[in-house]
Design a protein around this motif. Sequence first.
Motif, mmCIF file in Angstrom:
data_model
loop_
_atom_site.group_PDB
_atom_site.id
_atom_site.type_symbol
_atom_site.label_atom_id
_atom_site.label_comp_id
_atom_site.label_asym_id
_atom_site.label_seq_id
_atom_site.Cartn_x
_atom_site.Cartn_y
_atom_site.Cartn_z
ATOM 1 N N LYS A 1 0.829 -1.212 0.000
ATOM 2 C CA LYS A 1 0.000 0.000 0.000
ATOM 3 C C LYS A 1 0.864 1.264 0.000
ATOM 4 O O LYS A 1 0.523 2.255 -0.637
ATOM 5 C CB LYS A 1 -0.948 0.003 1.205
ATOM 6 N N GLU B 1 2.181 1.698 -3.469
ATOM 7 C CA GLU B 1 1.083 2.176 -4.321
ATOM 8 C C GLU B 1 0.800 3.655 -4.068
ATOM 9 O O GLU B 1 0.479 4.391 -4.995
ATOM 10 C CB GLU B 1 -0.176 1.340 -4.082
ATOM 11 N N ARG B 2 0.919 4.097 -2.822
ATOM 12 C CA ARG B 2 0.723 5.513 -2.495
ATOM 13 C C ARG B 2 1.756 6.373 -3.233
ATOM 14 O O ARG B 2 1.419 7.396 -3.827
ATOM 15 C CB ARG B 2 0.836 5.717 -0.985
#
Length: 136
Positions: free
Chosen positions: A20, A23-24
């Motif tokens: 995550k 992905e950020r």
Amino acid sequence: MISVTGLKGAAGDKALNPQKYAERIANQFKQGCSSGYLAKPLGASKIEGQDAFATIVTCSTAKSASGDRSETAVILAIKGRADYYTIQWAERGTAAKQAPPIDEATWTERLKLIGPVRVCPIVEGEAAPYASCLKS
């Protein structure tokens, strides 16, 4: 261009994991891309026992003060004991109409070059070259 970033205290966030976080960072890269964005996740791994995740991103046209350019990067996100870190290798080129194809073999090799890192705890009062980290 090789960059190292950190997000202090983020390892305590149960909703966050290395994928995550990568992905950020990739989404921030995408927001700066006015056309032709591609991403290729490389997957999870361990760095010195710490959870990590890598992805490749590419953009055909990104705006900058010095003019439009293309950019491709590999992003390695690492969850430390208390913080999150990224190591990114990025290369810029001439702006294009379409995102260049991702050369996975080349960027995987670059990931191997930036991957041998250590994430060590901070020792109060210790200065570079951080002997406690060199000993582990």
